[in-house]
Design a protein around this motif. Structure first.
Motif, short mmCIF file in Angstrom:
data_model
loop_
_atom_site.label_atom_id
_atom_site.label_comp_id
_atom_site.label_asym_id
_atom_site.label_seq_id
_atom_site.Cartn_x
_atom_site.Cartn_y
_atom_site.Cartn_z
N PHE A 53 0.68 -1.15 -0.28
CA PHE A 53 0.07 -0.07 -0.15
C PHE A 53 0.77 1.14 0.16
O PHE A 53 1.49 1.52 0.90
CB PHE A 53 -0.91 0.02 1.38
CG PHE A 53 -2.29 -1.11 1.21
CD1 PHE A 53 -2.97 -0.69 0.19
CD2 PHE A 53 -1.48 -1.75 2.42
CE1 PHE A 53 -4.34 -1.98 0.70
CE2 PHE A 53 -2.86 -3.25 2.24
CZ PHE A 53 -4.13 -3.02 1.15
N THR A 54 0.79 2.20 -0.86
CA THR A 54 1.85 4.00 -0.70
C THR A 54 0.31 4.15 -0.36
O THR A 54 0.95 5.97 -1.03
CB THR A 54 1.88 3.21 -2.35
OG1 THR A 54 1.01 3.24 -2.93
CG2 THR A 54 3.51 2.25 -2.02
N SER A 55 -0.77 4.70 -0.75
CA SER A 55 -1.51 5.82 -0.36
C SER A 55 -2.45 5.41 0.43
O SER A 55 -3.17 4.61 1.05
CB SER A 55 -1.84 6.38 -1.25
OG SER A 55 -2.79 5.68 -2.18
N VAL A 56 -3.00 6.15 1.35
CA VAL A 56 -4.63 6.27 2.54
C VAL A 56 -5.52 5.85 1.57
O VAL A 56 -6.46 4.84 1.72
CB VAL A 56 -5.28 7.00 2.86
CG1 VAL A 56 -6.45 7.08 3.52
CG2 VAL A 56 -3.60 7.78 4.39
N ASN A 57 -5.51 6.59 -0.19
CA ASN A 57 -6.94 5.55 -1.15
C ASN A 57 -7.05 4.01 -1.20
O ASN A 57 -7.91 4.18 -1.73
CB ASN A 57 -7.04 6.66 -2.09
CG ASN A 57 -7.49 8.52 -1.75
OD1 ASN A 57 -7.89 8.19 -0.69
ND2 ASN A 57 -6.94 9.12 -2.06
N ALA A 58 -5.56 3.93 -1.57
CA ALA A 58 -5.93 2.38 -2.23
C ALA A 58 -5.63 1.50 -0.38
O ALA A 58 -6.81 0.50 -1.04
CB ALA A 58 -3.90 2.21 -2.15
N VAL A 59 -6.15 1.90 0.76
CA VAL A 59 -5.76 1.51 1.37
C VAL A 59 -7.62 0.80 1.27
O VAL A 59 -8.87 0.01 1.75
CB VAL A 59 -6.00 1.81 3.34
CG1 VAL A 59 -6.50 1.56 4.23
CG2 VAL A 59 -4.48 1.66 3.16
N LYS A 60 -8.22 2.41 1.30
CA LYS A 60 -9.31 2.70 2.09
C LYS A 60 -9.78 1.59 0.10
O LYS A 60 -11.42 1.43 0.34
CB LYS A 60 -9.89 3.97 1.59
CG LYS A 60 -11.32 4.49 1.66
CD LYS A 60 -12.10 6.00 1.56
CE LYS A 60 -13.22 6.47 1.33
NZ LYS A 60 -13.80 7.79 1.23
N GLN A 114 9.53 8.51 4.00
CA GLN A 114 8.66 7.28 3.81
C GLN A 114 8.45 7.11 2.32
O GLN A 114 7.87 8.37 1.84
CB GLN A 114 7.06 8.10 4.20
CG GLN A 114 7.23 7.93 6.08
CD GLN A 114 7.36 6.26 6.62
OE1 GLN A 114 6.42 5.11 5.54
NE2 GLN A 114 8.94 6.07 7.31
N THR A 115 9.25 6.41 1.46
CA THR A 115 9.50 7.23 -0.29
C THR A 115 9.29 5.10 -0.18
O THR A 115 9.26 4.75 0.36
CB THR A 115 10.49 8.01 -0.27
OG1 THR A 115 11.63 6.50 -0.12
CG2 THR A 115 10.27 9.41 0.09
N THR A 116 9.32 5.53 -2.14
CA THR A 116 9.00 3.98 -3.17
C THR A 116 10.22 3.99 -2.59
O THR A 116 10.22 1.92 -2.21
CB THR A 116 8.14 4.16 -3.52
OG1 THR A 116 8.88 5.27 -4.39
CG2 THR A 116 7.19 4.13 -3.69
N SER A 117 11.26 4.54 -2.95
CA SER A 117 12.62 3.76 -2.91
C SER A 117 13.28 3.61 -1.70
O SER A 117 13.48 2.36 -1.69
CB SER A 117 13.57 5.23 -3.17
OG SER A 117 12.92 5.48 -4.26
N ALA A 118 12.75 4.12 -0.59
CA ALA A 118 13.06 3.44 1.02
C ALA A 118 12.34 2.35 1.19
O ALA A 118 12.59 1.35 2.30
CB ALA A 118 12.10 4.53 1.85
#
Length: 623
Positions: free
Chosen positions: A403-410, A457-461
Motif C-alpha cells: 500500500f502506497t496511499s490511504v486511498n489504496a487502503v480505503k 517514507q518514500t517508495t525508494s525507501a
C-alpha cells in the motif's frame, strides 16, 4: 451536527380571547411533537366505549373548559401530573414549577476553541440544540455532537438577534424538553450579558446553569505577551470604552493597569482623554484585536504616539486596550505572535476526502491553513481487474500486498466489505506500507504492516526494506499493488528487479476537482498566500490545472523528491523540501524556513517576515 441560521424572531404565542370548549381544546394542544396528554375524563370515570371516541373526547373537552364557577375550585386542587420533560412539581411557596429541558449558559471565551473549559466541552457534547453567537461558531463546531442542531443567532440581514429573540429560541427549546446550550461569545460575566441571558430564563421559570470560561481580560493579555500586574503595578481597573461618562481623572494612576473593553477602534480618543486627565504621554499602551486566535494582531505604542501608530497599522474592529507599565513585559513574555509561521496564510491542496493532520500542525506554528480540494477519488472505470485481484487476495494468490496511499487502503477495504469480508482476509498475507497516514489507515482496519520504511517514507525507501524473492523461503512470488491510475512505475520496476512478479492494479482513479472560488484563485495568482504545501505530485498537477501557478513570492514546500520534481516541471521554484517525507516533517521544514525569514527580518529592521507582504507583479519562475 446540523447548522442553521435563525432568520426569524421567535415570540411567545398569546392566549386566544375566545372562551368555551373549542378555545380550551386549542389552548391545550401541545406545541411540540411530544405525545398529547390523555383526556382528563378518563381518570374520572370508566373508559369510553370502542365505538364512541368522539363523544368521549367532546365530553372530556367540555369538562376541561374553564368557567367562572370552576376557576377558584380548580385552583385549590393539586396540579395534574405530567410526564417526561414537562412534568409539574410544587415549589416550596406553593407555586407550580414546570421542569423543562436542561439549559446551560456557556462562555465561549476570548476566541481560541481550545481555551474552552472542560465543563463547557461536556455540555456542548451532550446538547440537542446550541444557540450560538456568530463570533463563536468555530467553538461550537469544534465540540458539538454529530446529532445536535446549531442555530446561529443572526437575523435575515446577518446582524445579531436582539436579546429577546435569542432568549426566545432557548426558552422554546427548553419547553420542548431539549437539552439546550446558549453559547455566548466572549466573557458574559465581565461584559454584563450574563445578567440579561439569565434574567430572561428566570422570568420564564426555567432553571439553568452557568459555565464560565477564560476571560478576555486575562486571556488576551496573556497571548499578547504581558500580565496585568507586576513591578510597581498592583491594581487593575476594567471599564467599558463605550461608556460615555467615564471618570478619566480617576483612571489615571501609575500603579494601576487600565483595561478597556471594546476600545480598539477608540484607542486614539482614549489616549487623548487620559493625557488631558493628567496621564504621562510616555505611558505604554497595547491594542489587541482577535486575541488568542491565529488572526491576533497587537499594536504597541505610548499614549502620545498611539494615534499615529494605529493609523499606520490600518486595522479595525473590536478589541482590547491595555494601558500601563505592564505592557513593557511584552519584550520578555511575547510568545504567540513570534511563532515562526504566525499569520501566514498557507494553502493546502488536498484530496476531497481528507486533509490529514497538517491543519492542526500548521495552527500550532501560528499559521492560518486554507484547504483547497484538488483531487477527487473515484472507482476505476472497469472494476473487473480489481475484483479478480481481491478474489486472488482471499484465495492465496499473493505473497505480498503493498500500500502506497490511504486511498489504496480505503479502496481495498470497501471492496472487501462489498463481499462481506473484513481484515481477516489478510491472514497469511505479508503487508508492506509507506507513509504514516497509510500505516494508520491499515491499523484502523485491523492490519499491522510487516514492513514500513525506517527513514524516509518514500517508495525508494520501501524498496530498500523489501526482501528479495527466495524460492526456498517464499512459496508464492506474486505481489499485489493496488494503486492509483496515475501512479509511477518506480515501485513495480524495483520489485521486479528483486525477483517478484508484480500485479500493478488500478484500485482507484484520481480526477481533478472543481476549481476553487474566484477569490481563492485570485489569491493564488497574485501572492495572497504566504506558502503552499504539496504532499504529492498529483496535487501539484491538479492545483496548477484548476487554479493556475502560485505567485513567485509564495513559498513552495514539497514533501519529497518526486513531488519537488513535479513542481519544477510546472515552472515552480521549490523553496522547502522536507528532510523526512512525512506531513509532520514537511510542516517542520516550513516552520524552520519561516523562522529563518523572521530572524532575518528582525536583523534588517523590517516589521514583517510574511512573504505575501513582499509580493510584486513578477510571476514565479523556476531557477
Amino acid at each position: 451536527m446540523t447548522t442553521r441560521v435563525a432568520r426569524t424572531t421567535t415570540t411567545a404565542k398569546k392566549a386566544s380571547p375566545k372562551s368555551g370548549p373549542k378555545a380550551s381544546a386549542s389552548a391545550t394542544k401541545p406545541a411540540s411533537k411530544a405525545p398529547a396528554r390523555k383526556p382528563a375524563a378518563k381518570s374520572a370515570g370508566a373508559p369510553a366505549a370502542k365505538g364512541e371516541p368522539k363523544t368521549a373526547a367532546k365530553a372530556a373537552t367540555k369538562k376541561a373548559a374553564p368557567t367562572k364557577a370552576s376557576t377558584a375550585k380548580a385552583a385549590a386542587k393539586p396540579a395534574e401530573t405530567r410526564t417526561s420533560a414537562t412534568q409539574a412539581t410544587e415549589s416550596p411557596r406553593g407555586r407550580r414549577k414546570v421542569a423543562h429541558g436542561h439549559v446551560s449558559l456557556v462562555a465561549a471565551g476570548p476566541g481560541d476553541p481550545e481555551l474552552l473549559t472542560m465543563r463547557a466541552v461536556h455540555l456542548l457534547g451532550d446538547a440537542d440544540l446550541v444557540v450560538v453567537d456568530a463570533d463563536a461558531v468555530a467553538v461550537a463546531e469544534a465540540y458539538v455532537g454529530s446529532t445536535a442542531e446549531v442555530v446561529v443567532a443572526v437575523d435575515a440581514a446577518g446582524l445579531p438577534l436582539d436579546q429577546a429573540a435569542r432568549s426566545a429560541l432557548v426558552i422554546e427549546a427548553a419547553r420542548e424538553g431539549r437539552t439546550t446550550v446558549r453559547l455566548i461569545a466572549g466573557d458574559p460575566v465581565v461584559d454584563g450579558s450574563l445578567l440579561h441571558e439569565a434574567g430572561a430564563l428566570r422570568r420564564a421559570h426555567i432553571d439553568f446553569e452557568v459555565a464560565p470560561g477564560v476571560s478576555e481580560v486575562t486571556g488576551v493579555p496573556a497571548y499578547a505577551g504581558f500580565g496585568l500586574t507586576g513591578g510597581r503595578t498592583r491594581q487593575v481597573r476594567i471599564v467599558d470604552a463605550n461608556d460615555t461618562d467615564l471618570p478619566w481623572a480617576e483612571l489615571v494612576s501609575a500603579r494601576t493597569t487600565l483595561v478597556l473593553l471594546n476600545g480598539a477602534d477608540r484607542a486614539p480618543e482614549i489616549a487623548t482623554h487620559l493625557i488631558e486627565a493628567g496621564a504621562d504621554e510616555g505611558t505604554p499602551v497595547a491594542v489587541t484585536r482577535r486575541g488568542t486566535t491565529v488572526d491576533q494582531r497587537t499594536v504597541v505604542s505610548t499614549l502620545g504616539e498611539i494615534g499615529v501608530v494605529a493609523k499606520a497599522a490600518r486595522q479595525s474592529g473590536p478589541g482590547l486596550v491595555v494601558v500601563g507599565d505592564v505592557v513593557g513585559q511584552r519584550s520578555k513574555l511575547d510568545w504567540f505572535e513570534v511563532k515562526a509561521l504566525f499569520g501566514w496564510r498557507v494553502l493546502i491542496p488536498r484530496t476531497q476526502d481528507h486533509g490529514g493532520p497538517v491543519v492542526s500542525l500548521l495552527r500550532g506554528h501560528g499559521a492560518i491553513p486554507i484547504e483547497v480540494p484538488t483531487i477527487s477519488v473515484e472507482p476505476p472505470r472497469t472494476p473487473q481487474q480489481i475484483d479478480r485481484a481481491v478474489h486472488g487476495l482471499v484465495s492465496g494468490r499473493y505473497e505480498w500486498i503493498g500500500f502506497t496511499s490511504v486511498n489504496a487502503v480505503k479502496a481495498i477495504r470497501e471492496k472487501l466489505q462489498e463481499y462481506g469480508l473484513d481484515a481477516r482476509s489478510f491472514a497469511g498475507l505479508k503487508v508492506a506500507a509507506v507513509g504514516e497516514p497509510t500505516v494508520a489507515a491499515l491499523i484502523e482496519f485491523g492490519v499491522r504492516p510487516d514492513i514500513v520504511p525506517c527513514s524516509e517514507q518514500t517508495t525508494s525507501a520501501l524498496l530498500d526494506e523489501w526482501p528479495h524473492y527466495d524460492s526456498l523461503v517464499d512459496p508464492i512470488n506474486r505481489v499485489f499493488l493496488p494503486r492509483a491510475d496515475i501512479a509511477t512505475d518506480t515501485l513495480a520496476a524495483g520489485l521486479a528487479e528483486l525477483g517478484w512478479e508484480v500485479e500493478d492494479v488500478t484500485a482507484y482513479r484520481t480526477v481533478r476537482a472543481a476549481p476553487p472560488p474566484a477569490e481563492t484563485r485570485e489569491a493564488i495568482k497574485t501572492g495572497g498566500f504566504d506558502a503552499v504545501l504539496f504532499t504529492s505530485s498529483s496535487t501539484v498537477r491538479n492545483l496548477v490545472g484548476i487554479a493556475g501557478k502560485p505567485h513567485h513570492t509564495t513559498v513552495v514546500a514539497c514533501i519529497g523528491p518526486q513531488t519537488a520534481k513535479a513542481a519544477e516541471e510546472h515552472g515552480l521554484r521549490v523553496d522547502v523540501l522536507a528532510e523526512t517525507s512525512t506531513v509532520p516533517g514537511l510542516v517542520e521544514a516550513l516552520a524552520a524556513h519561516g523562522e529563518a525569514l523572521r530572524v532575518a527580518a528582525l536583523e534588517s529592521g523590517e516589521g514583517t517576515w510574511r512573504p505575501s507582504r513582499r509580493r510584486t507583479t513578477t510571476r514565479r519562475k523556476a531557477t
